[in-house]
Design an enzyme around this catalytic site. Sequence first.
Site, PDB file in Angstrom:
ATOM      1  CB  SER A 136       0.661   5.739   2.199  1.00  0.00           C
ATOM      2  OG  SER A 136      -0.094   6.620   1.376  1.00  0.00           O
ATOM      3  CE1 TYR A 149       0.584   0.956  -1.079  1.00  0.00           C
ATOM      4  CE2 TYR A 149      -0.594   3.014  -0.725  1.00  0.00           C
ATOM      5  CZ  TYR A 149       0.600   2.306  -0.793  1.00  0.00           C
ATOM      6  OH  TYR A 149       1.796   2.958  -0.567  1.00  0.00           O
TER       7      TYR A 149
END
Length: 244
Positions: A136, A149
């Site tokens: 990401s 995350y």
Amino acid sequence: MKLNFSGLRALVTGAGKGIGRDTVKALHASGARVVAVTRTNADLVSLSKECPGIEPVCVDLGNWEATEQALGTVGPVDLLVNNAAVVVMQPFLEVTKEAFDRSFNVNLRSVLQVSQIVARGMIARGAPGSIVNISSMVAYVTFPNLITYSSTKSAMTMLTKTMAGELGPHKIRVNSVNPTVVLTDMGKKGTSDPEFRRKLMERHPLRKFAEVEDVVNTILFLLSEHSASTTGSGILVDCGYLAS
């Protein structure tokens, strides 16, 4: 760019929904035999109807022993997409042990474990291969309430580079794809506040978020021989966010 994966066997984790599901469908359509791994059996049932002939595997990748049992004898794999991930949204001062452990077990440790299983098989067969880790853009930038995350994805950057360095002599390439927000169920969860979503989109030079298809096309490129000299890299699919 027309890609043909006929004669190759691919394994995709997090195959039940979103990016993973569309990756399975694209690989299947391109001729690959696909092992689809997810923890929700209902998703595998519906995916098998859409893609007849896929090999469904239902397992919680956060469980090391269960993963070893489910995939330890998976057989020859040429292409691997490590896509499985969980998002637990908590501010730094409220991060719990359970959320931290679950996030790292699924988002990072399973990448190590599944990649070890697949890479050992490639090396034993003397076969080249390609591994793509789905990361990401938050590996590089901060977002509210995504500390756990983001930390898993930042760690994945170094894991990808290290894997590429150690597996390169065996003709196994390892890269990552780093998207911006993609409005899958997971992406919608992280941008549930309409005002935050609007402001975030405006910070992207292209004034949009990435589409699932954009990410899948990048995955397929990295899996294919069109990227034969690319390893240890992270390709941003971020609509220019990090350039702004």
